[in-house]
Motif scaffolding. Structure first.
Motif, mmCIF file in Angstrom:
data_model
loop_
_atom_site.group_PDB
_atom_site.id
_atom_site.type_symbol
_atom_site.label_atom_id
_atom_site.label_comp_id
_atom_site.label_asym_id
_atom_site.label_seq_id
_atom_site.Cartn_x
_atom_site.Cartn_y
_atom_site.Cartn_z
ATOM 1 N N ALA A 199 13.011 -0.167 -22.492
ATOM 2 C CA ALA A 199 11.927 0.772 -22.803
ATOM 3 C C ALA A 199 12.040 1.281 -24.234
ATOM 4 N N GLU A 200 13.264 1.559 -24.669
ATOM 5 C CA GLU A 200 13.464 2.041 -26.037
ATOM 6 C C GLU A 200 13.010 0.998 -27.054
ATOM 7 N N ARG A 201 13.353 -0.279 -26.789
ATOM 8 C CA ARG A 201 12.926 -1.345 -27.705
ATOM 9 C C ARG A 201 11.409 -1.472 -27.742
ATOM 10 N N GLU A 202 10.754 -1.135 -26.623
ATOM 11 C CA GLU A 202 9.295 -1.215 -26.555
ATOM 12 C C GLU A 202 8.616 0.070 -27.025
ATOM 13 N N GLY A 203 9.411 1.029 -27.491
ATOM 14 C CA GLY A 203 8.858 2.274 -27.997
ATOM 15 C C GLY A 203 8.415 3.242 -26.925
ATOM 16 N N ILE A 204 8.996 3.124 -25.734
ATOM 17 C CA ILE A 204 8.644 3.998 -24.608
ATOM 18 C C ILE A 204 9.770 4.998 -24.379
ATOM 19 N N ALA A 205 9.445 6.289 -24.476
ATOM 20 C CA ALA A 205 10.463 7.327 -24.323
ATOM 21 C C ALA A 205 10.553 7.846 -22.898
ATOM 22 N N ALA A 206 9.439 7.878 -22.189
ATOM 23 C CA ALA A 206 9.411 8.401 -20.823
ATOM 24 C C ALA A 206 8.265 7.740 -20.069
ATOM 25 N N ILE A 207 8.393 7.694 -18.747
ATOM 26 C CA ILE A 207 7.415 6.992 -17.923
ATOM 27 C C ILE A 207 7.017 7.838 -16.721
ATOM 28 N N ASP A 208 5.954 7.390 -16.029
ATOM 29 C CA ASP A 208 5.409 8.135 -14.897
ATOM 30 C C ASP A 208 5.824 7.575 -13.542
ATOM 31 N N PRO A 248 9.003 14.663 -15.687
ATOM 32 C CA PRO A 248 8.800 15.558 -14.549
ATOM 33 C C PRO A 248 7.535 15.159 -13.793
ATOM 34 N N LYS A 249 7.631 15.088 -12.479
ATOM 35 C CA LYS A 249 6.588 14.630 -11.560
ATOM 36 C C LYS A 249 6.418 13.106 -11.581
ATOM 37 N N GLY A 250 7.226 12.406 -12.368
ATOM 38 C CA GLY A 250 7.243 10.955 -12.288
ATOM 39 C C GLY A 250 7.882 10.521 -10.979
ATOM 40 N N ARG A 251 7.546 9.332 -10.507
ATOM 41 C CA ARG A 251 7.963 8.926 -9.166
ATOM 42 C C ARG A 251 8.751 7.617 -9.160
ATOM 43 N N LEU A 252 9.702 7.559 -8.252
ATOM 44 C CA LEU A 252 10.542 6.382 -8.064
ATOM 45 C C LEU A 252 10.389 5.890 -6.633
ATOM 46 N N SER A 255 0.826 -1.208 0.000
ATOM 47 C CA SER A 255 0.000 0.000 0.000
ATOM 48 C C SER A 255 0.859 1.257 0.000
ATOM 49 N N GLU A 256 1.983 1.221 0.720
ATOM 50 C CA GLU A 256 2.868 2.392 0.779
ATOM 51 C C GLU A 256 3.523 2.655 -0.580
ATOM 52 N N VAL A 257 3.902 1.601 -1.268
ATOM 53 C CA VAL A 257 4.527 1.762 -2.588
ATOM 54 C C VAL A 257 3.517 2.304 -3.595
ATOM 55 N N ILE A 258 2.301 1.743 -3.589
ATOM 56 C CA ILE A 258 1.275 2.220 -4.520
ATOM 57 C C ILE A 258 0.944 3.685 -4.241
ATOM 58 N N GLU A 259 0.852 4.044 -2.974
ATOM 59 C CA GLU A 259 0.577 5.446 -2.632
ATOM 60 C C GLU A 259 1.701 6.353 -3.124
ATOM 61 N N ALA A 260 2.949 5.911 -2.971
ATOM 62 C CA ALA A 260 4.091 6.723 -3.418
ATOM 63 C C ALA A 260 4.086 6.910 -4.928
ATOM 64 N N LEU A 261 3.709 5.876 -5.675
ATOM 65 C CA LEU A 261 3.732 5.950 -7.136
ATOM 66 C C LEU A 261 2.536 6.709 -7.700
ATOM 67 N N ASP A 262 1.434 6.777 -6.951
ATOM 68 C CA ASP A 262 0.259 7.569 -7.317
ATOM 69 C C ASP A 262 -0.262 7.218 -8.715
ATOM 70 N N PRO A 263 -0.680 5.974 -8.935
ATOM 71 C CA PRO A 263 -1.167 5.598 -10.273
ATOM 72 C C PRO A 263 -2.448 6.322 -10.650
ATOM 73 N N ARG A 264 -2.504 6.770 -11.902
ATOM 74 C CA ARG A 264 -3.695 7.433 -12.461
ATOM 75 C C ARG A 264 -3.979 6.844 -13.842
ATOM 76 N N ASP A 265 -5.188 7.029 -14.306
ATOM 77 C CA ASP A 265 -5.561 6.541 -15.634
ATOM 78 C C ASP A 265 -4.627 7.134 -16.692
ATOM 79 N N GLY A 266 -4.179 6.283 -17.597
ATOM 80 C CA GLY A 266 -3.350 6.740 -18.710
ATOM 81 C C GLY A 266 -1.871 6.827 -18.410
ATOM 82 N N LYS A 267 -1.465 6.614 -17.158
ATOM 83 C CA LYS A 267 -0.044 6.695 -16.834
ATOM 84 C C LYS A 267 0.672 5.387 -17.182
ATOM 85 N N HIS A 268 1.995 5.497 -17.306
ATOM 86 C CA HIS A 268 2.821 4.354 -17.695
ATOM 87 C C HIS A 268 3.893 4.122 -16.627
#
Length: 343
Positions: free
Chosen positions: A98-107, A243-247, A24-37
């Motif tokens: 990520a590059e091979r999967e066509g992903i340039a940036a993540i949330d 920017p505003k992406g979380r680790l 629960s703490e990890v999910i809260e820290a990552l703050d998932p929203r619709d459309g995020k990656h």
């Protein structure tokens, strides 16, 4: 600490078996929203990935070096069609993946370090001394085994690994005993190695940890390049996050936590100028690339520790990416021991 990912309760997408530590703490820290990656760099049994996918209509690129993780990913892919992609690989290479999967940036990126419960609970993987098994300890399916290390490394090198990566005070005595035993016959089983260490250290009735804990930790860290993997993985996440992406990073022992702590500390405050008497050169003072989400690491609740004693040493550190450029990776400043680096 030989604890690792997961509470022995649920498997992602299937019957209850594995739930990751501090879910629960990890999910809260990552703050998932619709459309995020997101990237789950240590997929394991898929608990964090499942948590993210259930929390919002987001997508996850899941990475794990353990081929056994693929079966858990398949169940989740069927449950969340089009929202999960599993890749067999190392999280340190997430930028390339990520590059091979066509992903340039993540949330967001989740990293849950150490050994998973499913690995610890399978004697044939050789991670645990609680049940006898082959002395393997590989997180992947290739390369040297722990048996190869204890049967071939010089005594001096064994002692250095146990001292540095296991923080074992009697590393020399243990290394000497290992070399003496292997002269009689190869050391092939976890029980054999645990017995050798226990005979050197002895065991008091008030001890909560098995005397071989630090030895097994050291060999596992060295064999799987775990500290170097962590440093490179943190840097890769820094480069990929928007920017505003979380680790969010969950560690299980002091060496891991030191690296995560120094990483966030160095990137959450501007670097000091070398001298107030010298002119400041362009780029010599780095802007913070992260904002800390918790100044002190979070620990599991008493209820979680009671449910899963393996979680007791877990620490969660998390940060939010700023729009500043990523910092250069400096392994020495992060505290990665030289013994953990490739020869």
């Amino acid at each position: 600490m030989m604890a690792g990912r997961g509470v022995g309760l649920t498997a992602a997408g299937g019957p209850a078996r594995h739930i990751p530590v501090m879910l629960s703490e990890v999910i809260e820290a990552l703050d998932p929203r619709d459309g995020k990656h997101f990237i789950d760099g240590t997929f394991g049994a898929g608990g964090y990935t499942r948590g993210l996918l259930e929390a919002a209509r987001c997508s996850v690129l899941a990475i794990d070096r353990d081929p056994d993780a693929a079966k858990f990913a398949q169940a989740l892919e069927e449950r969340f069609p089009g929202r999960l992609k599993f890749v067999l690989g190392r999280y340190a290479e997430m930028r390339e993946i990520a590059e091979r999967e066509g992903i340039a940036a993540i949330d967001g990126v989740a990293l849950d370090l150490g050994v998973s419960s499913m690995q610890l609970d399978e004697p044939e993987r050789g991670f645990s001394f609680s049940q006898d098994g082959p002395l393997d300890m590989r997180m992947g399916a290739e390369g040297l085994t722990a048996s190869d290390l204890v049967n071939t490394l010089p005594e001096r090198d064994l002692a250095a690994i146990l001292s540095t990566l296991g923080e074992e005070k009697r590393a020399r005595s243990i290394a000497r005993a290992i070399v003496a035993r292997r002269a009689e016959a190869p050391i092939l089983r976890t029980g054999e190695l645990a017995d050798i260490v226990a005979r050197v250290l002895g065991r008091r009735h008030d001890e909560t940890k098995h005397p071989a804990t630090r030895t097994f930790q050291a060999l596992r860290l060295y064999l799987n390049d775990e500290l170097l993997e962590l440093a490179r993985g943190l840097s890769a996440a820094e480069h990929l996050l928007k920017p505003k992406g979380r680790l969010a990073v969950v560690t299980f022992h002091s060496l891991e936590d030191r690296i995560a702590k120094r990483f966030f500390a160095a990137r959450s405050m501007p670097a000091p100028r070398a001298s107030r008497h010298l002119p400041e050169q362009g780029g010599s003072t780095f802007l913070p690339s992260f904002r800390l989400l918790n100044r002190r690491p979070l620990s599991p609740s008493k209820d979680e520790i009671r449910l899963n004693p393996r979680a007791r040493s877990a620490r969660l550190r998390a940060g939010e990416r700023t729009d500043a450029p990523p910092h250069a990776l400096d392994l020495a400043s992060l505290g990665v021991p030289r013994i953990a680096l490739p020869a």
